[in-house]
Motif scaffolding. Sequence first.
Motif, PDB file in Angstrom:
ATOM      1  N   ALA A 167     -11.755  -5.322  -4.797  1.00  0.00           N
ATOM      2  CA  ALA A 167     -13.202  -5.468  -4.987  1.00  0.00           C
ATOM      3  C   ALA A 167     -13.912  -5.604  -3.641  1.00  0.00           C
ATOM      4  CB  ALA A 167     -13.494  -6.672  -5.882  1.00  0.00           C
ATOM      5  N   GLU A 168     -13.336  -6.391  -2.742  1.00  0.00           N
ATOM      6  CA  GLU A 168     -13.924  -6.558  -1.410  1.00  0.00           C
ATOM      7  C   GLU A 168     -13.873  -5.247  -0.619  1.00  0.00           C
ATOM      8  OE1 GLU A 168     -11.887  -9.762   0.470  1.00  0.00           O
ATOM      9  OE2 GLU A 168     -12.864 -11.316  -0.743  1.00  0.00           O
ATOM     10  N   PHE A 170     -14.030  -2.211  -1.723  1.00  0.00           N
ATOM     11  CA  PHE A 170     -14.988  -1.221  -2.200  1.00  0.00           C
ATOM     12  C   PHE A 170     -16.377  -1.809  -2.461  1.00  0.00           C
ATOM     13  CE2 PHE A 170     -10.902   0.719  -2.927  1.00  0.00           C
ATOM     14  CZ  PHE A 170     -11.123   2.025  -2.522  1.00  0.00           C
ATOM     15  N   ALA A 171     -16.587  -3.043  -2.000  1.00  0.00           N
ATOM     16  CA  ALA A 171     -17.905  -3.691  -2.062  1.00  0.00           C
ATOM     17  C   ALA A 171     -18.441  -3.842  -3.475  1.00  0.00           C
ATOM     18  CB  ALA A 171     -18.907  -2.922  -1.197  1.00  0.00           C
ATOM     19  N   TYR A 172     -17.554  -4.219  -4.404  1.00  0.00           N
ATOM     20  CA  TYR A 172     -17.955  -4.506  -5.772  1.00  0.00           C
ATOM     21  C   TYR A 172     -17.688  -5.985  -6.069  1.00  0.00           C
ATOM     22  CZ  TYR A 172     -18.013   0.521  -6.898  1.00  0.00           C
ATOM     23  OH  TYR A 172     -18.293   1.851  -6.950  1.00  0.00           O
ATOM     24  N   SER A 173     -18.339  -6.493  -7.122  1.00  0.00           N
ATOM     25  CA  SER A 173     -17.921  -7.792  -7.644  1.00  0.00           C
ATOM     26  C   SER A 173     -16.582  -7.579  -8.349  1.00  0.00           C
ATOM     27  CB  SER A 173     -18.954  -8.330  -8.637  1.00  0.00           C
ATOM     28  OG  SER A 173     -18.964  -7.546  -9.811  1.00  0.00           O
ATOM     29  N   GLU A 174     -15.793  -8.643  -8.495  1.00  0.00           N
ATOM     30  CA  GLU A 174     -14.488  -8.522  -9.148  1.00  0.00           C
ATOM     31  C   GLU A 174     -14.637  -8.056 -10.593  1.00  0.00           C
ATOM     32  OE1 GLU A 174     -11.807 -11.852  -8.575  1.00  0.00           O
ATOM     33  OE2 GLU A 174     -12.771 -12.325  -6.657  1.00  0.00           O
ATOM     34  N   VAL A 175     -15.634  -8.586 -11.282  1.00  0.00           N
ATOM     35  CA  VAL A 175     -15.850  -8.217 -12.685  1.00  0.00           C
ATOM     36  C   VAL A 175     -16.201  -6.737 -12.810  1.00  0.00           C
ATOM     37  CG1 VAL A 175     -17.298  -8.576 -14.729  1.00  0.00           C
ATOM     38  CG2 VAL A 175     -16.539 -10.539 -13.376  1.00  0.00           C
ATOM     39  N   TYR A 176     -17.092  -6.269 -11.928  1.00  0.00           N
ATOM     40  CA  TYR A 176     -17.491  -4.862 -12.010  1.00  0.00           C
ATOM     41  C   TYR A 176     -16.337  -3.942 -11.617  1.00  0.00           C
ATOM     42  CZ  TYR A 176     -20.186  -0.642 -11.959  1.00  0.00           C
ATOM     43  OH  TYR A 176     -20.632   0.627 -12.247  1.00  0.00           O
ATOM     44  N   PHE A 177     -15.543  -4.343 -10.600  1.00  0.00           N
ATOM     45  CA  PHE A 177     -14.402  -3.520 -10.206  1.00  0.00           C
ATOM     46  C   PHE A 177     -13.422  -3.369 -11.366  1.00  0.00           C
ATOM     47  CE2 PHE A 177     -10.021  -3.150  -8.777  1.00  0.00           C
ATOM     48  CZ  PHE A 177     -10.088  -1.976  -8.036  1.00  0.00           C
ATOM     49  N   CYS A 178     -13.129  -4.464 -12.055  1.00  0.00           N
ATOM     50  CA  CYS A 178     -12.201  -4.407 -13.191  1.00  0.00           C
ATOM     51  C   CYS A 178     -12.714  -3.460 -14.273  1.00  0.00           C
ATOM     52  CB  CYS A 178     -11.995  -5.802 -13.781  1.00  0.00           C
ATOM     53  SG  CYS A 178     -11.024  -6.905 -12.737  1.00  0.00           S
ATOM     54  N   ARG A 179     -13.998  -3.553 -14.545  1.00  0.00           N
ATOM     55  CA  ARG A 179     -14.599  -2.702 -15.563  1.00  0.00           C
ATOM     56  C   ARG A 179     -14.570  -1.235 -15.146  1.00  0.00           C
ATOM     57  NH1 ARG A 179     -20.963  -3.113 -16.866  1.00  0.00           N
ATOM     58  NH2 ARG A 179     -21.167  -1.350 -18.254  1.00  0.00           N
ATOM     59  N   LEU A 180     -14.916  -0.958 -13.890  1.00  0.00           N
ATOM     60  CA  LEU A 180     -14.921   0.410 -13.387  1.00  0.00           C
ATOM     61  C   LEU A 180     -13.515   0.990 -13.371  1.00  0.00           C
ATOM     62  CD1 LEU A 180     -16.750   2.603 -12.017  1.00  0.00           C
ATOM     63  CD2 LEU A 180     -16.005   1.638  -9.834  1.00  0.00           C
ATOM     64  N   PHE A 189      -6.185  -2.956 -13.528  1.00  0.00           N
ATOM     65  CA  PHE A 189      -5.677  -2.708 -12.179  1.00  0.00           C
ATOM     66  C   PHE A 189      -4.255  -3.239 -12.024  1.00  0.00           C
ATOM     67  CE2 PHE A 189      -4.923  -4.567  -7.950  1.00  0.00           C
ATOM     68  CZ  PHE A 189      -4.846  -3.393  -7.211  1.00  0.00           C
ATOM     69  N   VAL A 190      -3.998  -4.450 -12.516  1.00  0.00           N
ATOM     70  CA  VAL A 190      -2.672  -5.060 -12.377  1.00  0.00           C
ATOM     71  C   VAL A 190      -1.616  -4.224 -13.088  1.00  0.00           C
ATOM     72  CG1 VAL A 190      -1.262  -7.065 -12.959  1.00  0.00           C
ATOM     73  CG2 VAL A 190      -3.578  -7.392 -12.080  1.00  0.00           C
ATOM     74  N   SER A 191      -1.917  -3.755 -14.289  1.00  0.00           N
ATOM     75  CA  SER A 191      -0.974  -2.934 -15.046  1.00  0.00           C
ATOM     76  C   SER A 191      -0.707  -1.614 -14.329  1.00  0.00           C
ATOM     77  CB  SER A 191      -1.534  -2.670 -16.449  1.00  0.00           C
ATOM     78  OG  SER A 191      -0.659  -1.830 -17.178  1.00  0.00           O
ATOM     79  N   PHE A 192      -1.763  -0.985 -13.834  1.00  0.00           N
ATOM     80  CA  PHE A 192      -1.622   0.293 -13.126  1.00  0.00           C
ATOM     81  C   PHE A 192      -0.774   0.121 -11.877  1.00  0.00           C
ATOM     82  CE2 PHE A 192      -2.789   3.531 -10.093  1.00  0.00           C
ATOM     83  CZ  PHE A 192      -2.923   4.688 -10.860  1.00  0.00           C
ATOM     84  N   LEU A 193      -1.074  -0.915 -11.081  1.00  0.00           N
ATOM     85  CA  LEU A 193      -0.343  -1.154  -9.841  1.00  0.00           C
ATOM     86  C   LEU A 193       1.135  -1.421 -10.117  1.00  0.00           C
ATOM     87  CD1 LEU A 193      -0.335  -1.550  -6.768  1.00  0.00           C
ATOM     88  CD2 LEU A 193      -0.922  -3.965  -7.173  1.00  0.00           C
ATOM     89  N   THR A 194       1.406  -2.208 -11.149  1.00  0.00           N
ATOM     90  CA  THR A 194       2.798  -2.497 -11.508  1.00  0.00           C
ATOM     91  C   THR A 194       3.546  -1.220 -11.865  1.00  0.00           C
ATOM     92  OG1 THR A 194       2.242  -4.708 -12.334  1.00  0.00           O
ATOM     93  CG2 THR A 194       4.299  -3.739 -13.115  1.00  0.00           C
ATOM     94  N   ASP A 195       2.953  -0.388 -12.705  1.00  0.00           N
ATOM     95  CA  ASP A 195       3.596   0.875 -13.091  1.00  0.00           C
ATOM     96  C   ASP A 195       3.801   1.787 -11.887  1.00  0.00           C
ATOM     97  OD1 ASP A 195       3.695   0.079 -15.710  1.00  0.00           O
ATOM     98  OD2 ASP A 195       1.916   1.187 -16.338  1.00  0.00           O
ATOM     99  N   TYR A 196       2.819   1.805 -10.990  1.00  0.00           N
ATOM    100  CA  TYR A 196       2.923   2.653  -9.801  1.00  0.00           C
ATOM    101  C   TYR A 196       4.075   2.174  -8.907  1.00  0.00           C
ATOM    102  CZ  TYR A 196       1.478   5.594  -5.904  1.00  0.00           C
ATOM    103  OH  TYR A 196       1.453   6.542  -4.911  1.00  0.00           O
ATOM    104  N   ARG A 197       4.146   0.873  -8.690  1.00  0.00           N
ATOM    105  CA  ARG A 197       5.199   0.323  -7.839  1.00  0.00           C
ATOM    106  C   ARG A 197       6.586   0.579  -8.438  1.00  0.00           C
ATOM    107  NH1 ARG A 197       2.450  -5.552  -6.276  1.00  0.00           N
ATOM    108  NH2 ARG A 197       1.570  -4.905  -4.246  1.00  0.00           N
ATOM    109  N   ILE A 198       6.714   0.354  -9.736  1.00  0.00           N
ATOM    110  CA  ILE A 198       8.009   0.567 -10.378  1.00  0.00           C
ATOM    111  C   ILE A 198       8.382   2.045 -10.354  1.00  0.00           C
ATOM    112  CG2 ILE A 198       9.320   0.343 -12.527  1.00  0.00           C
ATOM    113  CD1 ILE A 198       8.777  -2.295 -10.961  1.00  0.00           C
ATOM    114  N   GLY A 199       7.398   2.913 -10.487  1.00  0.00           N
ATOM    115  CA  GLY A 199       7.659   4.348 -10.380  1.00  0.00           C
ATOM    116  C   GLY A 199       8.232   4.705  -9.018  1.00  0.00           C
TER     117      GLY A 199
END
Length: 247
Positions: A167-168, A170-180, A189-199
């Motif tokens: 969020a920092e 890309f200059a968004y609030s944390e709530v807006y970043f999660c939604r976007l 984001f956490v789920s995506f990052l985990t899958d990417y790392r495991i891949g």
Amino acid sequence: MYKILIADDEMIERMVLRKKLIDNFGDRCEIRVAENGREVVEKFKQFGADLLILDIEMPGMNGLDAAQEIRHMGSDCSIIFLTAFNEFDYARKAISVHALEYLLKPCDDKELVLSVEEAIRVRKLHEGSSKMEAFEDAELRKSSTADAILKYIEGHFADELSVQVMAEKFAYSEVYFCRLFKQHFGESFVSFLTDYRIGKAVELLQTTKMSVKDIGRSVGYEDSNYFTKVFKRVMKVIPSEFRAQNQ
């Protein structure tokens, strides 16, 4: 001053919305109100606006028709629609006039504030660009942001990434970043990052002789036990078993 024009045929709704905006943006925004679509068009011609917040269902000229007429004037102002009806046809028409957001009544205060913050951000991004570029930018900007987020993850997935860090960045609030993020990638984001790392870990297990501990570190997990736990949750087997099965 950033100019906001509100339209709602219900006086109480109109005044409540105006107060919410004054409470959150009164120090940097000039806020006007209208009772229907025709008045919106007339006030827009007279005063202009950077953001329209329009109820869709209004007598005479509704919010969608008012937005279309203002778009025909060549305006690139942001538009947020409010409606009590969750109708696909409304959403489709909202897209046709390049609406920034489509909120169902009664809209959540946080959701409203985030949408207005994004509209202000859009205006800042548009400063110095031509009217045509600004008009076409809304959808392109979102796509570009999604591409930039993905490229950043690809280049920094082994770092200590978090919602706060992203969020920092890309200059968004944390709530807006999660939604976007969820809007563009279909998961958190956490789920995506985990899958990417495991891949990436799967690739290394299949193509290198690196130790499981080193592979875990190379994909962002300093704690090898935690890496093994996460890997098993995603792949249903521990890393060493996966390597044995896929050699």
